[in-house]
Structures are given as C-alpha cells and as structure tokens.
Design an enzyme around this catalytic site. Structure first.
Site, PDB file in Angstrom:
ATOM      1  N   ASP A   1     -19.808 -11.866 -10.579  1.00 23.00           N
ATOM      2  CA  ASP A   1     -19.669 -12.663  -9.359  1.00 23.00           C
ATOM      3  C   ASP A   1     -17.995 -12.935  -9.102  1.00 23.00           C
ATOM      4  O   ASP A   1     -17.351 -13.099 -10.372  1.00 23.00           O
ATOM      5  CB  ASP A   1     -20.366 -14.014  -9.382  1.00 23.00           C
ATOM      6  CG  ASP A   1     -20.211 -14.815  -8.279  1.00 23.00           C
ATOM      7  OD1 ASP A   1     -20.755 -14.055  -7.098  1.00 23.00           O
ATOM      8  OD2 ASP A   1     -19.746 -15.955  -8.284  1.00 23.00           O
TER       9      ASP A   1
ATOM     10  N   GLU B   1     -17.795  -8.080  -7.502  1.00 23.27           N
ATOM     11  CA  GLU B   1     -17.235  -8.262  -6.199  1.00 23.27           C
ATOM     12  C   GLU B   1     -15.872  -8.327  -6.384  1.00 23.27           C
ATOM     13  O   GLU B   1     -15.109  -8.929  -7.253  1.00 23.27           O
ATOM     14  CB  GLU B   1     -17.538  -9.753  -5.669  1.00 23.27           C
ATOM     15  CG  GLU B   1     -18.828  -9.894  -5.343  1.00 23.27           C
ATOM     16  CD  GLU B   1     -19.164 -11.144  -4.876  1.00 23.27           C
ATOM     17  OE1 GLU B   1     -19.771 -11.282  -3.704  1.00 23.27           O
ATOM     18  OE2 GLU B   1     -18.897 -12.436  -5.421  1.00 23.27           O
TER      19      GLU B   1
END
Ligand code: CA
Length: 637
Positions: A322, A351
């Site tokens: 994340d 990400e």
C-alpha cells in the site's frame, strides 16, 4: 570533538536492533519474553493475564536490561500456554501504557494483548506438505478480493460468510479456477483496528489501519477471542488455495499505522517509526495522519522481517505494498532480496505513489517513476487505468472507453507493459513522460480495483445513457485490454459478475449492501463470466500474449497505425512456445464499427464483442477486417 562523535555513533548503533527481536518464545517449562526499546528506556513491566481482555494481571514482572543493549528480557517459569501478556515501557518518569509489543505473533480479541502460544499448534493437518504454486510473474493473473465482499452475501451460499474459511470452500475454489485467475490478492488481512472483533453485528472496513502487523485479523476468523483460531484458519485458507494452484498475495500497509498516540510503535520506541516534517510535525504522506520512516534501519528491518515472517510462517506468495511511494527504494530492494532468498517466485508490487507529500527527498522514494531502479518490484499503471476509464479525480469524466479520442497512447503504454517500446510516444501518455518498467512484469495492468468506482458504476457515470448491451460490451472491451497486456493482469473481484457498488466512490466503510458480490449475477449475466474465463484460458495457453521479457515484447509486439479510439497490435508469428501464427488484437471503443488492415489471408476469430473461444468462433479474410462497435477483436492465422 572525537568524544562527541563516538557518543553519537554509540547511540546510533544502539538504536539499531541487530535483528527483529522474538518477543515471546514459548516453552512448556517457561516462556521467554524480550522487547527492544530505545536506549533511553528506564524500565519495562511485563504483565501476564488469564484473558485477552479485562481482568487483573495474574503476574507483573520487571524485565531486565540485557547488558548495555536496549533489549529487555524476562523468563516466566511454568506453562503459560493460553495466557496473555503486555509490555509497559517507562521513559523518563512515566510508563507509556500497555502494548502487545511490535512483533506479536498471536493476540487476543481486538489485538490489545499478545497471546502465549506454540505456533506449531496452529498448523492444520498437512501444512508441512503445503507448497507455493511457484507461478512465474509473466503467468500471473491477479484477483483482488475483500473477504467480506466475496462471501458475505447469502447468494454466495458460503458456510463461512465473510471469513478466511470461505476461501477453503469448493464454491470459492471452483469459481476462481473457472475464472482462470491464479493469484488472490487479499485486502488487509493482518490485524487492523477499525472493526470491533468483540461484536458479532455486521461491520465493514477495508482494513487499511494496521494494529498488529504480524497477526491475522480476528474478525475474519470464526472466534476472534481464540488466538489460535485466526492463525489456523488463515493457514487453512492458504493451504486450500495452494491446493487449487492459486497463489496468495497479502496487501501490506507498512506506510502508516491506525494512530500515533497509542500505536505499538509509539508505546515501545517513541518517535522512532515516524517521519516528521522540518517544522516538527508528523509528516502525512499516507493521507492518514502519519507516515513511517522506512529509511531508518530499525524501521526497514521491521518491514523486511515482517514480510519474511509471513512468507515463512504462512507460505505467502506475494505482497502488495500500500502506498509504496511512501517507502524508500532501499527498503523495497531489501524486501526483494529477503523474499528472493525465501523463494524467487514471490511476487512484489505496490502503489507507486503516496497520498501526500513525504518527509523524504523524492529521489529516494519507491515511486512508480523509480520502478526501473527496483528490479523485481512492480507498480500499478494508473496511465492505463485512467486512459481506459477516465481520471481518478472525476468519476463523471470518461476516456477511451467513453469514445473520447486522445487516450490511445496511454492504453498502448499499458498494453506494452510500461517498457521502452520503440513505437510508443510517451509525449502523448497521460501521466508519464517516459517508460518506467525495465520488464513488462513490473507493470500491473488494470482498469479497476477496490479504490474508486468499480467499472460498471464508472461506465454508468461517464457514458451517459449507456444501455445494458453496450455496458457489457465496453466492460468486456476494458478487460480484454487488461488481459492482453504484456503487464501483469489484475482484476477486481466481482467484475466477472458485473458488480456494482451502487455508485459509491469510496466504499471503505460502506455496508455489505454496497460492497457485497451478488452471486446471482452469474446467472443474470452469464456471458461476462464465460467471456473472461475463455480469455484467461486463451492467455494462459498463448505465450505471445504474456512474453514476460522487454526484448521479446520489442521484437514481437507491433502496434497498428493509430485511429481515434481504436488501438490495435500485432504479435508476430514465432514467439517462443507460441502455437498460433500472427495474432491481431484490436480494441475499438467507438460507437461505430471500424476496420483494421492486416495482410491478405484467412484468420480465425477467437474473440469478438461478447464471445470468446480459443478454438474459434468464425473466420475472416484480410486485408480489411471489421472490428464491431465498442468491442474487442482477436484473430490469428
Ligand atoms: Ca482487528
């Protein structure tokens, strides 16, 4: 001066744990406890409890500092199995409060106390024989799911709705196999804070609010109060998925914690784990009020040891980071190195951005534009995603799928896997001015994920007045782009059953009625599942569609001349292992048919509008071949 340097250096070294401390080591005769604090700690109390919550301590022990290090130790005699414990660290004149530590491997309900267990007791029958399927990055097709979304609705008919165990049930495994995905990406499944595990009433959260990084979440187990249940059931889930040939990817959230005050990091090593800005405030690159300081050796080691633990203890096959762009590149390279030493097939992606400015120079961050400096680490392509569906910042704005010209190059970049393909003009790509992947397997190809609207809702919002038939054909067109990309395809669960989230943009805490998969949709729209299953099977059997190597992509993938809202490419005959000859893939988002020009000859159509079949559904002849409106076409000779 010399003395000062020496003192500073000693303090610095003392800050760095040689390795992650095992905070609890169970033994039938006695259990050993250890906690690594900052050197400034004055005392540490260990409390033993009968239960995971409530009640007075059975025992309070003053831990002893080991030599001159910052490691505190205590051994408690007797068999403590089934007991719970906390640490309480004193800095200055104050004890900061109870914490299960930063490395707890088992906890009681809601993760407030750690549990004394023997991890061997959590292994399901046959766990030692469990093996990772070892799927190569080029062959992966990832399916992103939230436990509750997937199995909570009664239409699913699951025995364990919303639980880890749902993924052990034949219905789940058969569905995933039929769809042809070979990796499930589990939304946060470590212990997070936002769901009260002591309440049985329906609660929903994605879980991006970490509490205990090295323990499974309790609300997904059948008994959150039993520290063994969540661990055993998590392993049963991994085992069942592995038996079905499916890899398990964990969504890991090391970039921030649920809160600062009261976080296990802060109660153990105040301020060590968090970045601050120049003016002394906590930096907020995560958008959640804090960001961790991965560039510090102790924090980096915590992250590396945590993923290594999940790989070793739970046989995890991959990690999705994340907001990876909050971390520094050195940490991601260390993660890659550690996991490669466990199993080179373990897949890593993240990400490649942050949710705000980070208190670390941009040239050190593990952002998407730095992926080429992190071999073996992949990132999501927002270029492809937004090139297809429209910008993240405006749900009502469409792009390629909505028949708006100008997004072709962003889609092409995604099809080529974000590499330096000679035909790509990065000047026309929406977000990136240059290729960022060394290898196509460093790019996640996708059009939707848990964030933002799911694709059906986005198509409704961005293509006004769209009817059901066109919605389905655009939906399949988008997924054909994703599944014919040389990157690693990534599907949001439920897209195969035309999922809707009722137009909700950010459903992180929306009720089940918004987030649930409606399994009856499989019967309502059977063509969607049939098409996607056929397409994943076709991809699996045709290596030209997932070459896995940048040089092969440059050699064999050739784009056809640009047309507005139509992107087409040719995979030249002769790719290693490919049984078909020339393959042409055309994606036409226009509301009218278009033609592409191919060499003379007869071609087998394997994919057109809502039909897909590897054996062929029709034949066409060149040089002029029609691509129906809002449809993909795949032909080969
Ligand atoms: Ca929890």
């Amino acid at each position: 001066m010399k003395k000062y340097i020496l003192t500073a250096l000693t303090a610095f070294i003392a800050l760095m744990p040689a390795m992650a401390v095992t905070e609890m080591t169970y033994g039938a005769q006695g259990t050993a406890f250890a906690l690594h604090t900052l050197p400034a700690a004055k005392a540490v109390k260990l409390r033993i409890y009968a239960d995971g919550t409530g009640g007075k301590p059975l025992k309070t022990v003053a831990m002893q500092r080991k030599d001159t290090t910052a490691v505190w130790q205590a051994t408690v005699k007797g068999d403590l199995k089934g007991r719970f414990y906390t640490f309480d660290v004193k800095y200055g004149k104050k004890y900061l409060g109870e914490t299960p530590g930063i490395n707890a491997r088992a906890v009681g309900v809601n993760g407030r106390r750690a549990a004394v267990i023997d991890l061997a007791d959590t292994d399901p029958v046959g766990w030692r024989q469990d093996r990772r399927p070892g799927i190569k990055a080029r062959d992966l097709v990832v399916y992103e799911l939230h436990h509750r979304d997937f199995s909570i609705d009664s239409t699913g008919g699951f025995r364990h709705p919303g639980k880890f165990l749902a993924l052990t049930e034949p219905r789940a495994l058969q569905h995933l196999r039929r769809l042809g995905v070979n990796a499930v990406h589990l939304l946060p499944s470590f212990d997070y804070a936002s769901v009260d595990e002591s309440r049985a009433t329906p609660q929903y959260n994605w879980g991006y609010d970490p509490l205990n990084y090295n323990v499974p979440e309790g609300s997904y187990s059948t008994d959150a109060a039993d520290p063994l249940a969540r661990i055993r059931e998590f392993k049963q889930m991994v085992q069942a998925l592995h038996s079905a040939g499916i890899a398990v990817v964990l969504d890991v959230v090391y970039n921030h914690t649920f809160n600062i005050d009261g976080s296990n990091f802060q109660l153990t090593c105040p301020d060590l784990f968090y970045r601050r800005t120049a003016d002394g405030n906590y930096s907020n690159g995560s958008g959640c009020g804090n960001e961790t300081a991965s560039e510090r050796e102790a924090v980096r080691r915590f992250i590396v040891e945590s993923v290594r633990y999940w790989a070793q203890e739970y046989h995890i096959d991959g990690f999705r980071f994340d907001l990876m762009g909050v971390h520094d590149m050195t940490t991601m390279r260390e993660v890659r190195r550690a996991l490669t030493s466990e199993d080179p097939a373990i897949f890593i992606y993240g990400e490649g951005w942050s949710a705000g400015g980070c208190a670390l120079p941009a040239d050190q961050l593990a952002t998407k534009d730095h992926v080429w400096q992190m071999p073996g680490v992949a990132a999501f392509s927002d270029e492809m995603r937004d090139g297809l569906r429209g910008p993240w910042s405006d749900d009502a704005q469409g792009a390629f799928l909505a028949g708006i010209p100008g997004h072709e190059e962003s889609v092409k970049m995604g099809l080529a896997g974000a590499i330096d393909h000679p035909q790509l003009n990065y000047g026309k790509v929406n977000y990136s001015r240059r290729p960022w992947a060394l290898q196509p397997t460093q790019m996640m190809s996708y059009v939707s994920c848990h964030d933002d609207m799911c694709l059906v809702d986005r198509l409704h919002a961005s293509v006004p007045g769209i009817d059901r038939d066109d919605l389905i054909s655009l939906h399949l067109l988008a997924h054909t782009a994703v599944l014919t990309s040389q990157g690693v395809p990534f599907l949001l669960s439920g897209e195969e059953m035309l999922r809707t989230k009722l137009g909700v943009h950010n459903s992180y805490n929306s009720p089940d009625s918004v987030n649930r998969l409606d399994w009856d949709n499989l019967e309502r729209y059977p063509q969607v599942m049939a098409y996607l299953s056929a397409l994943t099977a076709l991809r699996a059997r045709h290596p030209a569609l997932h070459l896995g190597d940048a040089n092969l992509v440059k050699d064999y993938m050739e784009f056809l001349p640009d047309q507005p809202c139509l992107v087409a490419f040719h995979l030249r005959a002769g790719a290693p292992g490919e049984s078909w000859g020339d393959i042409y893939v055309a994606l036409n988002a226009n509301a009218e048919p278009r033609t592409i020009t191919v060499p003379d000859g007869t071609y087998t159509v394997v994919c057109r509008r809502t039909a897909c079949c590897e054996q062929g559904i029709a034949t066409v002849t060149g040089p002029s071949v029609t691509v129906p409106a809002r449809s993909a076409l795949i032909i080969h000779n």
